[in-house]
Every structure is written in structure tokens, then in C-alpha cells.
Design a protein around this motif. Sequence first.
Motif, mmCIF file in Angstrom:
data_model
loop_
_atom_site.group_PDB
_atom_site.id
_atom_site.type_symbol
_atom_site.label_atom_id
_atom_site.label_comp_id
_atom_site.label_asym_id
_atom_site.label_seq_id
_atom_site.Cartn_x
_atom_site.Cartn_y
_atom_site.Cartn_z
ATOM 1 N N LEU A 171 0.828 -1.201 0.000
ATOM 2 C CA LEU A 171 0.000 0.000 0.000
ATOM 3 C C LEU A 171 0.867 1.256 0.000
ATOM 4 O O LEU A 171 0.584 2.215 -0.730
ATOM 5 N N ALA A 172 1.902 1.266 0.803
ATOM 6 C CA ALA A 172 2.790 2.428 0.848
ATOM 7 C C ALA A 172 3.449 2.659 -0.501
ATOM 8 O O ALA A 172 3.633 3.808 -0.931
ATOM 9 N N GLU A 173 3.813 1.592 -1.192
ATOM 10 C CA GLU A 173 4.389 1.724 -2.525
ATOM 11 C C GLU A 173 3.391 2.352 -3.489
ATOM 12 O O GLU A 173 3.744 3.214 -4.304
ATOM 13 N N LEU A 174 2.132 1.946 -3.398
ATOM 14 C CA LEU A 174 1.096 2.508 -4.265
ATOM 15 C C LEU A 174 0.856 3.978 -3.935
ATOM 16 O O LEU A 174 0.652 4.806 -4.840
ATOM 17 N N PHE A 175 0.875 4.323 -2.659
ATOM 18 C CA PHE A 175 0.720 5.722 -2.253
ATOM 19 C C PHE A 175 1.827 6.578 -2.860
ATOM 20 O O PHE A 175 1.574 7.676 -3.375
ATOM 21 N N ALA A 176 3.055 6.097 -2.766
ATOM 22 C CA ALA A 176 4.183 6.850 -3.316
ATOM 23 C C ALA A 176 4.047 6.996 -4.833
ATOM 24 O O ALA A 176 4.302 8.069 -5.391
ATOM 25 N N ARG A 181 2.554 12.300 -0.277
ATOM 26 C CA ARG A 181 3.750 12.613 0.507
ATOM 27 C C ARG A 181 3.612 12.123 1.946
ATOM 28 O O ARG A 181 2.515 11.814 2.404
ATOM 29 N N ASP A 182 4.743 12.085 2.628
ATOM 30 C CA ASP A 182 4.771 11.735 4.063
ATOM 31 C C ASP A 182 4.009 10.441 4.331
ATOM 32 O O ASP A 182 3.208 10.339 5.278
ATOM 33 N N VAL A 183 4.245 9.440 3.502
ATOM 34 C CA VAL A 183 3.499 8.184 3.587
ATOM 35 C C VAL A 183 3.934 7.398 4.818
ATOM 36 O O VAL A 183 5.129 7.229 5.071
ATOM 37 N N GLU A 184 2.952 6.923 5.570
ATOM 38 C CA GLU A 184 3.201 6.100 6.759
ATOM 39 C C GLU A 184 2.528 4.748 6.588
ATOM 40 O O GLU A 184 1.373 4.669 6.177
ATOM 41 N N ASP A 185 3.271 3.695 6.907
ATOM 42 C CA ASP A 185 2.769 2.318 6.865
ATOM 43 C C ASP A 185 2.196 1.941 8.226
ATOM 44 O O ASP A 185 2.628 2.452 9.262
ATOM 45 N N ALA A 245 -5.578 -6.033 8.686
ATOM 46 C CA ALA A 245 -5.510 -5.292 7.426
ATOM 47 C C ALA A 245 -4.259 -4.410 7.441
ATOM 48 O O ALA A 245 -3.933 -3.788 8.455
ATOM 49 N N TRP A 246 -3.566 -4.367 6.295
ATOM 50 C CA TRP A 246 -2.487 -3.401 6.125
ATOM 51 C C TRP A 246 -3.094 -2.029 5.903
ATOM 52 O O TRP A 246 -4.150 -1.894 5.307
ATOM 53 N N ALA A 247 -2.425 -1.006 6.386
ATOM 54 C CA ALA A 247 -2.944 0.357 6.259
ATOM 55 C C ALA A 247 -1.816 1.304 5.855
ATOM 56 O O ALA A 247 -0.635 1.047 6.123
ATOM 57 N N ALA A 248 -2.187 2.392 5.196
ATOM 58 C CA ALA A 248 -1.232 3.443 4.858
ATOM 59 C C ALA A 248 -1.969 4.766 4.817
ATOM 60 O O ALA A 248 -3.177 4.818 4.553
ATOM 61 N N ARG A 249 -1.234 5.849 5.111
ATOM 62 C CA ARG A 249 -1.789 7.187 5.029
ATOM 63 C C ARG A 249 -0.708 8.124 4.486
ATOM 64 O O ARG A 249 0.489 7.885 4.656
ATOM 65 N N GLY A 250 -1.170 9.164 3.808
ATOM 66 C CA GLY A 250 -0.250 10.141 3.254
ATOM 67 C C GLY A 250 -0.938 11.456 3.023
ATOM 68 O O GLY A 250 -2.141 11.604 3.313
ATOM 69 N N ARG A 251 -0.225 12.406 2.450
ATOM 70 C CA ARG A 251 -0.774 13.736 2.223
ATOM 71 C C ARG A 251 -0.632 14.114 0.754
ATOM 72 O O ARG A 251 0.339 13.747 0.104
ATOM 73 N N PRO A 252 -1.618 14.867 0.240
ATOM 74 C CA PRO A 252 -1.537 15.294 -1.157
ATOM 75 C C PRO A 252 -0.359 16.234 -1.408
ATOM 76 O O PRO A 252 0.094 16.897 -0.470
#
Length: 252
Positions: A171-176, A181-185, A245-252
Amino acid sequence: MSFFVAADAYDRFMGRYSTPLARPFADFSGVSAGQRVLDVGCGPGALTAELVGRVGPASVAAVDPSEPFVAALAERHPGVDVRQAPAEDLPFPDDGFDAALAQLVVHFMADPVSGLREMGRVTRNGGVVSACVWNHAGDDGPLSLFWNVVHELDGAVPDESMLAGSREGHLAELFAAAGLRDVEDGDVSVRVEHATFEEWWEPYTLGVGPAGAYVTSLDPDRREALADRCREALPAAPFELTARAWAARGRP
């Protein structure tokens, strides 16, 4: 992938896990009063209900490509702005939300990177884009035992372990890749009690998702053999299962 099944069938199958997951996922995403929030791939409303409880229905919007799910959610939460649309083409202007969340959706997006990029587009600068996906590639997803038994009996059947986001870190890879930005796993999980084997098994026969589609494709003898082997593999009832569940968050 869209789920063109009745909302109550989805509730009985995945809702028993997705409904309790909504609270820890909303916590992970930092949803709080005063925000305007979007639920992407809302289904019949497991996460939507949690968001409404936190920010109020007027501050929640929701989208899903499935017409039955959109209709069910509109009936359940009449104050929510709910629309039929895919994640890859969100019907909202830029920068309209403080947070955009996708619970158990990224792995069914036609184009996950495009969908996450769209979530970033409609989220304001400094807001949060967040998603979670069941750990289908591990042994503690809600369907892990089912697919393990299926492979014992029919090893050629494709499961859900290769879907986007289903392995740790993906998920973090997809976010990037989506430019966030500032992606957290991270990860979120729930424990769900099943009173009887039948209560656990029966929702698999409703044709929901890849697992349900597989069960309904079997002839009666093979279906009974699968049920018997699952019964042997599970603890004696009542029993609890962990759903991670795996989770990820980031910022636009």
C-alpha cells in the motif's frame, strides 16, 4: 471490481469484519469532529456509519460503483452525499475534503494508483489520504483459513493474495506511486467471534466477492467437501478469528 450483490448479503459476509474495523481505521486516519470526509468505495456503509458518528452526516460524502450499495447507503444515511462513481473518477472538485478514506477497496480498484491519485486530488493540502486492505497474503486475514483449505483441495484456484495492497508494504508503494507525501505504513485489526460453524460458513454461499464466487461455482458434492474440511480446520465453536488489514496514510 464492483459488487453487484444485495447489500444485506455483503453485510452478512464481509460486514461482520468491516464494521468493527471501521473504528480503528478511522482512528488510524485521524478523523475527528469538524472535518469534511470522503468514503471511497463505501459499499453499503460500514465505514460511512463510523464517519457519520464522528463528523455528522452533512460532513460526509461517499462513492461506490455498485448501484445496490449506493441505494442501500442512501437509505441508511439520508444526510450523506452519496454518489455512484468509481475511485478513478471521483465526482468532486479539487481540495474539497479534509480526509479521503478507502476501507478494503484499493485491491478492487481497476487502477489503484489512479484511484489514490484521485483521492489526493479531492483532498486539501495538508489533509489526509488513507486506505487499508486485508492481509490476504498472510495467515491472519479474514479469509486466510478459507483460501488455505481451498488450496488443499484445489491448488490451481487463484486466491486474493496477489491483489493490490494485500502484502506488507505494498500500500505504501502505491501511495508513493500516486504522488502522495509523508506516507506512513501501518496495520489495523479486529477480533470477531463466531457462535457456530454454520454462522461462519453460510455467508460464503451468498456469492459475495471472489471467495463467494468460488463457492457458488462448485457442485453440491465439492461444496460439501469444502465445508467439511473448513469445519475440521477451525477451532470448536464458539471461536474467535483475528482479521488484520495493512494500512497506509499520506498527504496530497
